[in-house]
Enzyme design. Structure first.
Site, PDB file in Angstrom:
ATOM      1  CB  SER A 132       2.201 -17.142   1.839  1.00 42.81           C
ATOM      2  OG  SER A 132       3.323 -16.266   1.773  1.00 42.81           O
ATOM      3  CE  LYS A 204      -0.600 -14.760   1.806  1.00 44.83           C
ATOM      4  NZ  LYS A 204      -0.410 -13.519   1.151  1.00 44.83           N
ATOM      5  CG  HIS A 207       2.345 -14.023   5.543  1.00 45.11           C
ATOM      6  ND1 HIS A 207       2.379 -13.404   4.291  1.00 45.11           N
ATOM      7  CD2 HIS A 207       3.429 -14.812   5.585  1.00 45.11           C
ATOM      8  CE1 HIS A 207       3.437 -13.815   3.620  1.00 45.11           C
ATOM      9  NE2 HIS A 207       4.091 -14.669   4.378  1.00 45.11           N
TER      10      HIS A 207
HETATM   11  C1  6PG Z   1       2.644 -13.968  -0.598  1.00 44.38           C
HETATM   12  C2  6PG Z   1       2.597 -12.496  -0.909  1.00 44.38           C
HETATM   13  C3  6PG Z   1       1.495 -12.139  -1.886  1.00 44.38           C
HETATM   14  C4  6PG Z   1       1.372 -10.624  -1.974  1.00 44.38           C
HETATM   15  C5  6PG Z   1       1.762 -10.139  -3.332  1.00 44.38           C
HETATM   16  C6  6PG Z   1       1.499  -8.634  -3.492  1.00 44.38           C
HETATM   17  O1  6PG Z   1       2.406 -14.301   0.571  1.00 44.38           O
HETATM   18  O2  6PG Z   1       2.923 -14.735  -1.529  1.00 44.38           O
HETATM   19  O3  6PG Z   1       2.297 -11.842   0.335  1.00 44.38           O
HETATM   20  O4  6PG Z   1       0.277 -12.718  -1.446  1.00 44.38           O
HETATM   21  O5  6PG Z   1       0.075 -10.237  -1.780  1.00 44.38           O
HETATM   22  O6  6PG Z   1       3.123 -10.429  -3.474  1.00 44.38           O
HETATM   23  O7  6PG Z   1       2.049  -7.937  -2.441  1.00 44.38           O
HETATM   24  P1  6PG Z   1       1.864  -6.338  -2.306  1.00 44.38           P
HETATM   25  O8  6PG Z   1       0.797  -6.135  -1.285  1.00 44.38           O
HETATM   26  O9  6PG Z   1       3.219  -5.847  -1.888  1.00 44.38           O
HETATM   27  O10 6PG Z   1       1.460  -5.794  -3.649  1.00 44.38           O
END
Ligand code: 6PG
Length: 500
Positions: A132, A204, A207
């Site tokens: 993340s 995750k 998260h």
């Molecule tokens: C992270 C984010 C990332 C996320 C994307 C798309 O932890 O870096 O959570 O993994 O999946 O930014 O997010 P959306 O679900 O809003 O399209």
């Protein structure tokens, strides 16, 4: 004898390329592969000026396998789904060996990770590590949520903790890293073993559910300030800059301040006002809401934030509704009276959304017997990830103080803060309702909080109705709750004890 390479990265998209450069900069030699030739050239160009270990690219997986020291460590940075298995099959065909470790760092579904762990047993060590922090996180310090075979983790740990974000052990604050060639700061790495295969991707996913709720609650507070307090985007941005120095400090609060103070060069208007108000989603928030329903966890604020994105995509219907559906006339309120109340409302709602996330992890933990360490999870979320915030120190301390905490809201520090701020929270919601301003996530959080305050709830009537039309029986408050009763609502023969 040519020196063998430490680690491979397959997939040189935004996350993979930046992870590969981060690994090389931390002194680990990297062999990188992508089917896209331009991506292979691009990473060599970006690597060239760095003071870093060797980074080379190859044109096929057999070459990648040959370049690696054994037992091999191979990172996959590819989209969730079938591509993960296709590459695993190709790697096996190219000579992968049973002691080799393959790490899936995509946002894979946690059940898929468990299935892969089982299907690749004895063929190679399938490991996962959700990452993340987006592009900058991958490059300079992500939060990493590894799970799978513990022996595999021991072989990955030095690299993972070298590339991860770091937290100052005294202040608990993130040690920001956004420049190349920065020496590796001391501090606590945001990469700790989560548990058996699948648990890391579950964590995750939670998260991301919390991320959705955090983002939605911020958006609702900003909308209140714009619509009801008639504040301009830059004005609101300045308030968020101030809030980012206090109890609300977080990455998302900080970027909100930046975003709202950014002017569109084309129109001279706040850029945010030029962006089409239809929210996208890759799906991780929906997965979280779905898992909550599966596990019977009332993560209503997380689910509401997903529904809010769905509602936002109904732009055409909303334009019709704006004309045809009656609401109150919005009357502007005095700014000074509301700014602190809004901060309290956001803070209380945030506590609820994190409580829901941890309640969800706890339910999955019990179901799968993962034995999750909630202190460690809160700690690795303090930096590098999208929900990073100093607030996570409070959560870590809460679980440190009470390891068997049944709900985060019941931790003394949060109970007290909710008590102090709940009236302001209610005033903000009441004002929003009376002014016709939707607060889907913040109102859901309030409902969650108030439901947990209700010793006696309306569910008695639900049970009576179910028994009335479906003879589904009910328990009595004044009897052993294992006993089931049915009342004869239609023919007057009274209540009967039902043997199940
Ligand atoms: C992270 C984010 C990332 C996320 C994307 C798309 O932890 O870096 O959570 O993994 O999946 O930014 O997010 P959306 O679900 O809003 O399209």
């Amino acid at each position: 004898m040519k020196t063998k390479i430490d680690i491979a990265v397959i997939g040189l998209g935004v996350m993979g390329a930046n992870m590969a450069l981060n690994l090389a900069e931390r002194g680990f030699s990297v062999v990188a592969f992508d089917v896209n030739e331009e991506r292979r050239h691009d990473i060599i160009k970006r690597h060239k000026p760095l003071r870093a270990a060797k980074l080379m690219t190859v044109e096929d997986l057999s070459e990648l396998i040959n370049q690696l020291s054994t037992p091999r460590r191979i990172v996959l940075s590819v989209p969730a789904g079938p591509i993960v298995d296709i590459i695993c099959q190709d790697l096996m065909a190219a000579g992968l060996e049973p002691a080799d470790v393959v790490v899936d760092t995509g946002n894979s579904q946690w059940r898929d990770s468990i299935a892969r762990g089982q299907s690749y047993t004895d063929k190679f060590n399938f490991f996962t590590c959700a990452i993340s922090g987006g592009e900058l996180g991958a490059r300079f310090g992500p939060s990493l949520m590894p799970s799978g075979d513990k022996a595999a983790w021991q072989r990955l740990k030095p690299m993972w903790q070298a590339i991860s974000a770091r937290v100052d052990p005294i202040s608990g604050y993130e040690i920001a890293r956004t420049q190349v060639d920065q020496p590796l700061p001391e501090g606590e790495p945001c990469a700790e073993y989560i548990g058996p295969i699948g648990s890391g991707h579950f964590v995750k996913m939670v998260h991301n559910g919390i991320e959705y709720a955090d983002m939605q609650m911020i958006a609702e507070i900003v909308q209140f300030m714009r619509q009801i307090l008639a504040m301009s985007a830059p004005e609101v941005g300045a308030v968020f800059s101030q809030w980012n120095k206090g109890k609300l400090q977080s990455y998302l609060i900080g970027i909100t301040a930046d975003i709202l103070q950014t002017i569109d060069p084309k129109t001279g208007q706040p850029l945010v006002d030029m962006i089409l108000d239809q929210a996208g989603q890759k799906g991780t928030g929906s997965w979280t809401a779905r898992e909550a329903l599966e596990l019977g966890v009332p993560a209503n604020a997380i689910a509401a934030s997903v529904f809010a994105r769905f509602l936002s995509t109904q732009k055409k219907v909303r334009q019709i509704g704006a004309v045809q559906l009656t609401g109150p006339i919005i009357r502007t309120e005095a700014k000074a009276e509301w700014i602190d109340k809004l901060a309290d409302a956001l803070y209380c709602s945030k506590i609820c959304s994190y409580a829901q996330g941890f309640e969800l992890m706890s339910a999955a933990d019990k179901e799968n017997n993962w034995i999750l360490d909630y202190v460690s999870i809160a700690k690795i979320w303090r930096a590098g990830c999208v929900i990073r915030a100093n607030f996570l120190n409070d959560i870590a301390n809460a679980y440190q103080t009470e390891p068997n905490l049944i709900n985060l809201m019941l931790a003394e520090r949060f109970t007290d803060r909710l008590a102090k701020s709940q009236l302001a929270w209610r005033e903000v919601l009441a004002k929003a309702v009376m002014q016709g301003m939707p607060m889907l996530a913040i109102s859901a959080a309030m409902g969650y909080y108030d439901c947990y305050r209700e010793a006696d709830s309306s569910a008695s009537l639900i049970q009576a109705m179910r028994d009335y039309f479906g003879s589904h029986t009910y328990a009595r408050k004044d009897q052993d709750t294992k006993q089931h009763f049915h009342y004869d609502w239609h023919f007057g023969s009274g209540e009967h004890l039902v043997e199940h």
